[in-house]
Motif scaffolding. Structure first.
Motif, mmCIF file in Angstrom:
data_model
loop_
_atom_site.group_PDB
_atom_site.id
_atom_site.type_symbol
_atom_site.label_atom_id
_atom_site.label_comp_id
_atom_site.label_asym_id
_atom_site.label_seq_id
_atom_site.Cartn_x
_atom_site.Cartn_y
_atom_site.Cartn_z
ATOM 1 N N MET A 132 0.639 -1.129 0.283
ATOM 2 C CA MET A 132 -0.133 0.293 0.109
ATOM 3 C C MET A 132 0.462 1.201 0.027
ATOM 4 O O MET A 132 2.100 1.490 0.557
ATOM 5 N N ASN A 133 0.543 2.400 -0.693
ATOM 6 C CA ASN A 133 1.224 3.830 -0.767
ATOM 7 C C ASN A 133 1.336 4.334 -0.001
ATOM 8 O O ASN A 133 0.083 4.064 1.306
ATOM 9 N N SER A 134 2.667 5.015 0.490
ATOM 10 C CA SER A 134 2.495 5.343 1.942
ATOM 11 C C SER A 134 2.150 7.112 2.359
ATOM 12 O O SER A 134 1.993 7.362 3.238
ATOM 13 N N VAL A 135 1.584 7.509 1.472
ATOM 14 C CA VAL A 135 0.611 8.518 1.552
ATOM 15 C C VAL A 135 -1.317 7.782 1.910
ATOM 16 O O VAL A 135 -1.263 8.880 3.115
ATOM 17 N N ILE A 136 -0.993 6.231 1.728
ATOM 18 C CA ILE A 136 -2.225 6.402 2.056
ATOM 19 C C ILE A 136 -2.201 5.823 3.351
ATOM 20 O O ILE A 136 -3.177 5.743 3.830
ATOM 21 N N ASN A 137 -0.945 4.742 3.647
ATOM 22 C CA ASN A 137 -0.998 4.996 4.679
ATOM 23 C C ASN A 137 -1.517 6.431 5.841
ATOM 24 O O ASN A 137 -1.790 6.023 6.944
ATOM 25 N N VAL A 138 -0.650 7.281 5.306
ATOM 26 C CA VAL A 138 -0.250 8.525 6.528
ATOM 27 C C VAL A 138 -1.647 8.974 6.557
ATOM 28 O O VAL A 138 -1.828 9.434 7.798
ATOM 29 N N LYS A 139 -2.586 9.146 5.888
ATOM 30 C CA LYS A 139 -4.399 9.327 5.716
ATOM 31 C C LYS A 139 -4.362 8.207 6.805
ATOM 32 O O LYS A 139 -5.695 8.774 7.155
ATOM 33 N N LEU A 140 -4.166 7.197 6.511
ATOM 34 C CA LEU A 140 -5.579 6.052 7.515
ATOM 35 C C LEU A 140 -5.226 6.048 8.479
ATOM 36 O O LEU A 140 -5.723 6.043 9.574
ATOM 37 N N ASN A 141 -3.222 6.347 9.030
ATOM 38 C CA ASN A 141 -3.662 6.354 10.489
ATOM 39 C C ASN A 141 -3.784 7.343 10.976
ATOM 40 O O ASN A 141 -4.828 7.340 11.833
ATOM 41 N N ILE A 142 -3.974 8.957 9.994
ATOM 42 C CA ILE A 142 -4.646 10.272 10.801
ATOM 43 C C ILE A 142 -6.268 9.932 10.811
ATOM 44 O O ILE A 142 -6.919 10.524 11.950
ATOM 45 N N ALA A 143 -6.835 9.709 9.745
ATOM 46 C CA ALA A 143 -8.687 8.885 9.723
ATOM 47 C C ALA A 143 -8.387 8.404 10.971
ATOM 48 O O ALA A 143 -9.533 8.446 11.733
ATOM 49 N N SER A 144 -7.668 6.901 11.592
ATOM 50 C CA SER A 144 -7.652 5.950 12.471
ATOM 51 C C SER A 144 -7.951 7.275 13.604
ATOM 52 O O SER A 144 -8.401 6.559 15.058
ATOM 53 N N TRP A 145 -6.901 7.063 13.741
ATOM 54 C CA TRP A 145 -6.725 8.682 14.934
ATOM 55 C C TRP A 145 -7.868 9.808 15.424
ATOM 56 O O TRP A 145 -8.296 9.816 16.817
ATOM 57 N N ILE A 146 -8.815 10.216 14.308
ATOM 58 C CA ILE A 146 -9.703 11.009 14.583
ATOM 59 C C ILE A 146 -11.152 10.449 14.993
ATOM 60 O O ILE A 146 -11.110 10.326 15.932
ATOM 61 N N PHE A 147 -10.612 8.784 14.296
ATOM 62 C CA PHE A 147 -12.018 8.286 15.216
ATOM 63 C C PHE A 147 -11.872 7.538 16.277
ATOM 64 O O PHE A 147 -13.169 7.681 17.735
ATOM 65 N N VAL A 148 -10.793 7.106 17.032
ATOM 66 C CA VAL A 148 -10.501 7.034 18.036
ATOM 67 C C VAL A 148 -10.691 7.926 18.781
ATOM 68 O O VAL A 148 -11.368 8.022 20.148
ATOM 69 N N VAL A 149 -10.224 9.388 18.962
ATOM 70 C CA VAL A 149 -10.596 10.618 19.361
ATOM 71 C C VAL A 149 -11.923 10.821 19.696
ATOM 72 O O VAL A 149 -12.294 10.900 20.715
ATOM 73 N N MET A 150 -12.472 10.408 18.840
ATOM 74 C CA MET A 150 -14.037 11.125 18.537
ATOM 75 C C MET A 150 -14.480 9.978 19.403
ATOM 76 O O MET A 150 -15.388 10.736 20.434
#
Length: 137
Positions: free
Chosen positions: A1-19
């Protein structure tokens, strides 16, 4: 998987965790003490607020686990589950709060809208998980 996609998924996952964490904490520190221990409420009503708080915490823990594990693995179903969380876990708060006659405190909609914007940003960042292009599959 593309590293840009990995970064986006990591950011998205933490957004959901925090919320999810914030929504769980809100129920525990706001709803339960205010109503669950209020002796003027009937036992049955206090049971329901306690049950709702525990259910909300469990729901939020599940969302956090989905965001941290399957979403990061780009499992398509996880994006759809997080969409359901966004709709029913956050968007539904606005009409529920407005519908309630005794109503929430003034300015209640501000944190709800901020949370909604954050969750929508998480969905946008992880959009390719829910709608993979042909080259992603």
């Amino acid at each position: 998987m593309n590293s840009v996609i990995n970064v986006k998924l990591n950011i998205a996952s933490w957004i959901f965790v925090v919320m999810a964490f914030l929504l769980a904490v809100q129920g525990v520190i706001d709803g339960l003490p205010m109503h669950g221990f209020d002796q003027s409420w009937p036992d049955h009503a206090r049971f329901h607020i306690t049950w709702a708080t525990v259910s909300k915490v469990g729901f939020c823990i599940t969302v956090g686990m989905i965001a941290l594990i399957p979403l990061r693995k780009a499992e398509r179903w996880s994006w759809w589950a997080l969409l359901v969380f966004t709709v029913f876990g956050n968007i539904s708060l606005l009409p529920a709060a407005i519908w309630q006659g005794s109503g929430p405190r003034a300015g209640f909609e501000i944190p709800i809208v901020i949370g909604l914007i954050a969750l929508l940003a998480g969905l946008v960042l992880s959009f390719r998980v829910g709608f993979p292009s042909r080259k992603d599959t």
